[in-house]
Scaffold this motif. Structure first.
Motif, short mmCIF file in Angstrom:
data_model
loop_
_atom_site.label_atom_id
_atom_site.label_comp_id
_atom_site.label_asym_id
_atom_site.label_seq_id
_atom_site.Cartn_x
_atom_site.Cartn_y
_atom_site.Cartn_z
N ARG A 96 -52.52 -18.32 -31.57
CA ARG A 96 -51.89 -19.47 -30.95
C ARG A 96 -52.36 -20.78 -31.56
NH1 ARG A 96 -54.09 -19.13 -25.58
NH2 ARG A 96 -52.98 -21.08 -25.15
N LEU A 97 -51.45 -21.72 -31.66
CA LEU A 97 -51.77 -23.08 -32.08
C LEU A 97 -52.02 -23.91 -30.83
CD1 LEU A 97 -51.97 -25.45 -34.05
CD2 LEU A 97 -49.47 -25.65 -33.95
N ARG A 98 -53.24 -24.43 -30.71
CA ARG A 98 -53.62 -25.26 -29.57
C ARG A 98 -54.06 -26.62 -30.11
NH1 ARG A 98 -58.18 -23.41 -26.79
NH2 ARG A 98 -57.32 -24.08 -24.77
N LEU A 99 -53.48 -27.68 -29.58
CA LEU A 99 -53.73 -29.00 -30.11
C LEU A 99 -54.39 -29.92 -29.09
CD1 LEU A 99 -50.40 -29.86 -32.02
CD2 LEU A 99 -52.57 -29.08 -33.00
N ARG A 100 -55.36 -30.69 -29.57
CA ARG A 100 -55.86 -31.86 -28.85
C ARG A 100 -55.23 -33.08 -29.50
NH1 ARG A 100 -60.50 -29.58 -30.58
NH2 ARG A 100 -60.98 -31.48 -31.76
N VAL A 101 -54.69 -33.99 -28.70
CA VAL A 101 -54.01 -35.16 -29.25
C VAL A 101 -54.57 -36.42 -28.60
CG1 VAL A 101 -51.81 -36.36 -29.50
CG2 VAL A 101 -51.90 -33.86 -29.72
N GLY A 102 -55.14 -37.31 -29.41
CA GLY A 102 -55.59 -38.60 -28.95
C GLY A 102 -54.53 -39.65 -29.23
N MET A 103 -54.29 -40.56 -28.25
CA MET A 103 -53.27 -41.59 -28.41
C MET A 103 -53.85 -42.95 -28.00
SD MET A 103 -49.92 -39.55 -26.91
CE MET A 103 -48.73 -40.66 -27.65
N ASN A 104 -53.53 -43.96 -28.79
CA ASN A 104 -54.03 -45.30 -28.53
C ASN A 104 -53.05 -46.28 -29.15
OD1 ASN A 104 -55.83 -47.36 -27.77
ND2 ASN A 104 -56.88 -47.31 -29.73
N ALA A 105 -53.23 -47.56 -28.89
CA ALA A 105 -52.38 -48.58 -29.49
C ALA A 105 -53.23 -49.80 -29.79
CB ALA A 105 -51.23 -48.94 -28.56
N GLY A 106 -52.89 -50.50 -30.86
CA GLY A 106 -53.63 -51.70 -31.25
C GLY A 106 -53.29 -52.10 -32.67
N LEU A 107 -54.02 -53.06 -33.19
CA LEU A 107 -53.77 -53.56 -34.54
C LEU A 107 -54.16 -52.50 -35.58
CD1 LEU A 107 -54.98 -57.26 -34.34
CD2 LEU A 107 -52.62 -56.41 -34.38
N VAL A 108 -53.23 -52.23 -36.48
CA VAL A 108 -53.44 -51.23 -37.53
C VAL A 108 -53.02 -51.83 -38.86
CG1 VAL A 108 -52.78 -48.95 -38.38
CG2 VAL A 108 -53.03 -49.33 -35.92
N LEU A 109 -53.83 -51.58 -39.86
CA LEU A 109 -53.56 -52.05 -41.22
C LEU A 109 -53.46 -50.86 -42.16
CD1 LEU A 109 -53.42 -54.49 -43.26
CD2 LEU A 109 -55.90 -54.20 -43.52
N SER A 110 -52.44 -50.86 -43.00
CA SER A 110 -52.34 -49.86 -44.07
C SER A 110 -52.82 -50.52 -45.36
CB SER A 110 -50.91 -49.37 -44.23
OG SER A 110 -50.82 -48.45 -45.30
N ASP A 111 -53.91 -49.98 -45.94
CA ASP A 111 -54.50 -50.61 -47.13
C ASP A 111 -54.04 -49.96 -48.43
OD1 ASP A 111 -55.82 -48.22 -47.13
OD2 ASP A 111 -57.85 -49.05 -47.01
N GLY A 112 -53.02 -49.15 -48.34
CA GLY A 112 -52.53 -48.46 -49.54
C GLY A 112 -53.13 -47.09 -49.72
N LYS A 113 -54.24 -46.83 -49.07
CA LYS A 113 -54.89 -45.52 -49.14
C LYS A 113 -54.83 -44.79 -47.80
CE LYS A 113 -58.21 -47.03 -52.66
NZ LYS A 113 -57.74 -48.44 -52.72
N GLY A 114 -54.62 -45.54 -46.73
CA GLY A 114 -54.58 -44.94 -45.41
C GLY A 114 -54.56 -46.01 -44.34
N LEU A 115 -54.73 -45.60 -43.10
CA LEU A 115 -54.69 -46.49 -41.96
C LEU A 115 -56.09 -46.96 -41.60
CD1 LEU A 115 -52.18 -44.50 -39.71
CD2 LEU A 115 -51.68 -46.44 -41.21
N VAL A 116 -56.20 -48.25 -41.26
CA VAL A 116 -57.47 -48.85 -40.92
C VAL A 116 -57.32 -49.63 -39.62
CG1 VAL A 116 -59.32 -50.39 -41.69
CG2 VAL A 116 -57.99 -49.10 -43.37
N GLY A 117 -58.35 -49.55 -38.77
CA GLY A 117 -58.34 -50.35 -37.55
C GLY A 117 -59.07 -49.66 -36.43
N ARG A 118 -59.55 -50.46 -35.47
CA ARG A 118 -60.25 -49.89 -34.33
C ARG A 118 -59.33 -48.99 -33.51
NH1 ARG A 118 -63.86 -55.07 -32.17
NH2 ARG A 118 -65.17 -55.24 -34.05
N ALA A 119 -58.04 -49.30 -33.48
CA ALA A 119 -57.10 -48.46 -32.75
C ALA A 119 -57.07 -47.05 -33.33
CB ALA A 119 -55.70 -49.08 -32.79
#
Length: 263
Positions: A96-119
């Motif tokens: 079985r595939l069992r998932l934990r999913v965290g969700m949040n919202a806030g300021l996010v920056l994409s630096d060209g390599k990935g996502l950055v930010g406290r959110a």
């Protein structure tokens, strides 16, 4: 790094439970099922590929939505569809595939390599928290756990909406690294997640507990304030009278004039 260019986005981080125990072929099947479930959930809210930034994390997925995507859709129909997709994929499956999913919202920056930010940091830590892993261990038949930040619960989930289950969430503290968050936990379609143990089972003292009362003096020898004890249901411990011993998450209040549990 400058925050110029950062925008407010909803962030999702998913991680597969027990993936480290899988062999290579089983991991390939797990990853295929995980991406299939996410794709179906995105489609259910009209999410086209260009409206979501998605990164592969091996046994997980990190995603950030475009700002115009209504967050109510994500905590409602998206979560419900992800749950139904996992249930269908797991039906009759030996692994079985069992998932934990965290969700949040806030300021996010994409630096060209990935996502950055406290959110982003918080979404990942909610998913990987000891409390989230404990809930899934206490509910081995659950395919999906949702953990949302306090901001997301207060500003989005609590407002309700189609497929949103605000009354089924329960609060617990998440503390790791620089994080100290009163997070909210949900197993879809269930009245509450088992934060303390398997559903229907309690440990410790008090009228609903399995062990002795938390304080030993006989009832008649204790003052009202000494009788008024609080057993924290979550990561932390006990209040005695008006003295706080640690922090708290959900609380059970036992003492004169109380009505039992108050989560």
């Amino acid at each position: 790094m400058s925050s110029a260019g950062a925008v407010h986005r909803l962030v999702v981080f998913a991680d597969a439970c027990g993936s480290g125990e899988l062999g290579l072929e089983a991991k390939k099947r797990m990853r295929a099922a995980m991406y299939e479930a996410f794709a179906e959930a995105y489609a259910s809210v009209g999410m086209e590929p260009g409206r979501v930034h998605q990164e592969d994390r091996g046994d997980g997925i990190l995603a950030a939505l475009q700002p115009e995507v209504p967050p109510t859709l994500m905590v409602g129909r998206w979560v419900d569809t992800l749950y139904e997709s996992l249930r269908e994929l797991n039906d009759g499956s030996a692994q079985r595939l069992r998932l934990r999913v965290g969700m949040n919202a806030g300021l996010v920056l994409s630096d060209g390599k990935g996502l950055v930010g406290r959110a982003v940091d918080l979404a990942c830590r909610l998913c990987d928290s000891a409390a989230a892993k404990r809930v899934m261990a206490n509910a081995p038949d659950a395919d999906l756990l949702i953990v949302v930040s306090d901001w997301l619960y207060t500003n989005v989930v609590a407002e309700g909406g189609r497929y949103v289950e605000p009354g089924h969430y329960r609060q617990a503290a998440v503390r790791n690294k620089e994080t100290d968050e009163a997070a909210w936990f949900l197993i879809p379609r269930r009245p509450e997640p088992p934060l303390d143990g398997p559903a229907g089972h309690r440990t410790g003292g008090g009228p609903k507990g399995d062990g002795p009362p938390p304080f030993s003096p006989p009832e008649e020898q204790r003052t009202y304030e000494e009788q008024r004890t609080y057993n924290a249901q979550g990561d932390l411990q006990i209040f005695k009278g008006n003295e706080i011993h640690g922090g708290f998450t959900g609380i059970r209040k036992d003492g004169p004039g109380t009505g039992g549990d108050a989560a």
